[in-house]
Design a protein around this motif. Structure first.
Motif, mmCIF file in Angstrom:
data_model
loop_
_atom_site.group_PDB
_atom_site.id
_atom_site.type_symbol
_atom_site.label_atom_id
_atom_site.label_comp_id
_atom_site.label_asym_id
_atom_site.label_seq_id
_atom_site.Cartn_x
_atom_site.Cartn_y
_atom_site.Cartn_z
ATOM 1 N N UNK A 145 0.985 -1.234 -0.109
ATOM 2 C CA UNK A 145 -0.122 -0.025 -0.009
ATOM 3 C C UNK A 145 0.888 1.417 0.001
ATOM 4 N N UNK A 146 1.811 1.539 0.798
ATOM 5 C CA UNK A 146 2.480 2.689 0.950
ATOM 6 C C UNK A 146 3.392 3.005 -0.420
ATOM 7 N N UNK A 147 3.876 2.111 -1.139
ATOM 8 C CA UNK A 147 4.530 1.998 -2.369
ATOM 9 C C UNK A 147 3.501 2.403 -3.320
ATOM 10 N N UNK A 148 2.636 1.905 -3.593
ATOM 11 C CA UNK A 148 1.339 2.196 -4.655
ATOM 12 C C UNK A 148 0.764 3.600 -4.213
ATOM 13 N N UNK A 149 0.614 3.981 -3.178
ATOM 14 C CA UNK A 149 0.219 5.316 -2.879
ATOM 15 C C UNK A 149 0.976 6.259 -3.052
ATOM 16 N N UNK A 150 2.493 6.171 -2.853
ATOM 17 C CA UNK A 150 3.503 7.067 -3.033
ATOM 18 C C UNK A 150 3.553 7.193 -4.583
ATOM 19 N N UNK A 151 3.641 6.029 -5.332
ATOM 20 C CA UNK A 151 3.696 6.220 -6.655
ATOM 21 C C UNK A 151 2.665 6.906 -7.352
ATOM 22 N N UNK A 152 1.378 6.741 -6.666
ATOM 23 C CA UNK A 152 0.181 7.391 -7.221
ATOM 24 C C UNK A 152 0.511 9.274 -7.039
ATOM 25 N N UNK A 153 0.949 9.387 -5.826
ATOM 26 C CA UNK A 153 1.217 10.680 -5.571
ATOM 27 C C UNK A 153 2.352 11.596 -6.380
ATOM 28 N N UNK A 172 -6.239 15.423 -7.414
ATOM 29 C CA UNK A 172 -6.405 16.575 -7.604
ATOM 30 C C UNK A 172 -5.036 17.411 -7.530
ATOM 31 N N UNK A 173 -4.694 18.183 -8.416
ATOM 32 C CA UNK A 173 -3.466 18.881 -8.385
ATOM 33 C C UNK A 173 -3.152 19.494 -7.013
ATOM 34 N N UNK A 174 -4.094 20.127 -6.145
ATOM 35 C CA UNK A 174 -3.912 20.364 -4.773
ATOM 36 C C UNK A 174 -3.103 19.348 -3.923
ATOM 37 N N UNK A 175 -3.509 18.024 -4.113
ATOM 38 C CA UNK A 175 -3.185 16.892 -3.264
ATOM 39 C C UNK A 175 -1.845 16.429 -3.668
ATOM 40 N N UNK A 176 -1.430 16.766 -4.967
ATOM 41 C CA UNK A 176 -0.388 16.178 -5.486
ATOM 42 C C UNK A 176 1.017 16.935 -5.320
ATOM 43 N N UNK A 223 5.377 15.629 -4.167
ATOM 44 C CA UNK A 223 6.809 15.852 -4.629
ATOM 45 C C UNK A 223 6.784 17.634 -4.627
ATOM 46 N N UNK A 224 7.868 18.106 -4.111
ATOM 47 C CA UNK A 224 7.889 19.468 -3.986
ATOM 48 C C UNK A 224 7.944 20.208 -5.455
ATOM 49 N N UNK A 225 7.024 21.493 -5.199
ATOM 50 C CA UNK A 225 6.592 21.948 -6.835
ATOM 51 C C UNK A 225 7.959 22.596 -7.052
#
Length: 293
Positions: free
Chosen positions: A43-51, A200-204, A208-210
């Protein structure tokens, strides 16, 4: 009323069934622990990958030049439903719950005038669709040979989906599986995998740092990572399914074992009453015969 012999045979049969269900419960409990650990670790890997994917996608303008897995075909007419289930039964409502969610989605899409195609990973959810919508089934991935799930298994499924997408066979793909909550609770889940459904872009920005600069550019990285992200999400779904299957099977076999015990008790009471009635009848006949003499 059944004979004493028939009751005895039935009690023996139910006891044999109880031994089998008890053994299956113990095997499922042992497998559940390993499957649960694997699902929770993924779960953490897939969630981080999606983020991370969402962060990259928020920095690009989606257009005709964007990766096709992100931008889509520009249409929403043909939908592929990828339904993941088990290869074996005796797992309670695990397979039927996934099939029910997929069927509800299929009927909603058909009612909207969409074209639906079905792809199955595992055969148990396929049977109810094969009876009513066999013409919609385009592929079934056999997982009977898989003893322990590996990333290569998920990658093979994702590559099959992507190849069909690149061939123009569908516009949108949905993945159906069961999210593991506990041995008692498994939640049927629907996830859009093509085009990639990202936060959403706000959650993205949490992914990773903008201020980070990418080399090569974001679109080139996305083109490379999108197929890998699809394989990761499929792998997580298969792991969640594996844990859910064992949890549901353990619960079902525990219930079956207890029901068998209740049935044995009822049959034993009936057997004893029948036996007592037969003995009483014989005594009455003996006494009556003695009095007649």
């Amino acid at each position: 009323m059944p004979s004493l012999k028939a009751l005895k045979v039935r009690i023996t049969s139910v006891k044999s069934t109880q031994k089998i269900t008890k053994a299956m419960k113990m095997v499922a409990a042992a497998k559940l622990r390993r499957a649960q650990e694997a699902a929770e670790a993924a779960r953490p890997y897939s969630e981080r990958m999606a983020a991370v994917m969402a962060s990259l996608a928020s920095r690009v303008t989606v257009g005709p030049e964007s990766p096709k897995l992100l931008a889509g075909t520009g249409k929403d007419q043909v939908h592929l439903l990828v339904v993941c289930s088990s290869e074996r039964g005796l797992a309670g409502g695990f397979n039927s719950n996934i099939a029910r969610l997929a069927r509800r989605t299929m009927e909603e899409l058909l009612a909207q005038g969409k074209t639906v195609k079905l792809m199955f990973v595992g055969k148990k959810a396929r049977a109810p669709f094969a009876r009513t919508h066999k013409d919609l089934i385009i592929d079934t991935v056999d997982m009977t040979h898989v003893k322990a799930l590996a990333f290569t298994d998920a990658k093979a499924v994702s590559e099959a989906v992507v190849s069909r997408y690149e061939a123009g066979e569908f516009d949108v793909a949905h993945l159906f599986f069961s999210t593991f909550r506990s041995a008692l609770v498994q939640t049927p889940t629907r996830l859009q995998i093509i085009p990639a459904a990202l936060p959403a872009a706000g959650d993205a920005q949490s992914g990773a740092d903008a201020s980070v600069e990418y080399e090569p550019d974001e679109e080139a990285i996305l083109a490379d990572l999108l197929p890998k992200n699809l394989a990761v999400q499929v792998f997580r779904a298969l792991l969640e399914n594996a844990a859910s299957e064992q949890g549901s099977r353990m619960t079902a076999m525990d219930s079956a074992t207890r029901n068998a015990g209740d049935m044995i008790n009822r049959l034993t009471i009936t057997y004893n009453r029948t036996r007592q009635a037969a003995i009483t009848k014989e005594l009455i006949e003996i006494i009556s015969g003695a009095e007649a003499l």
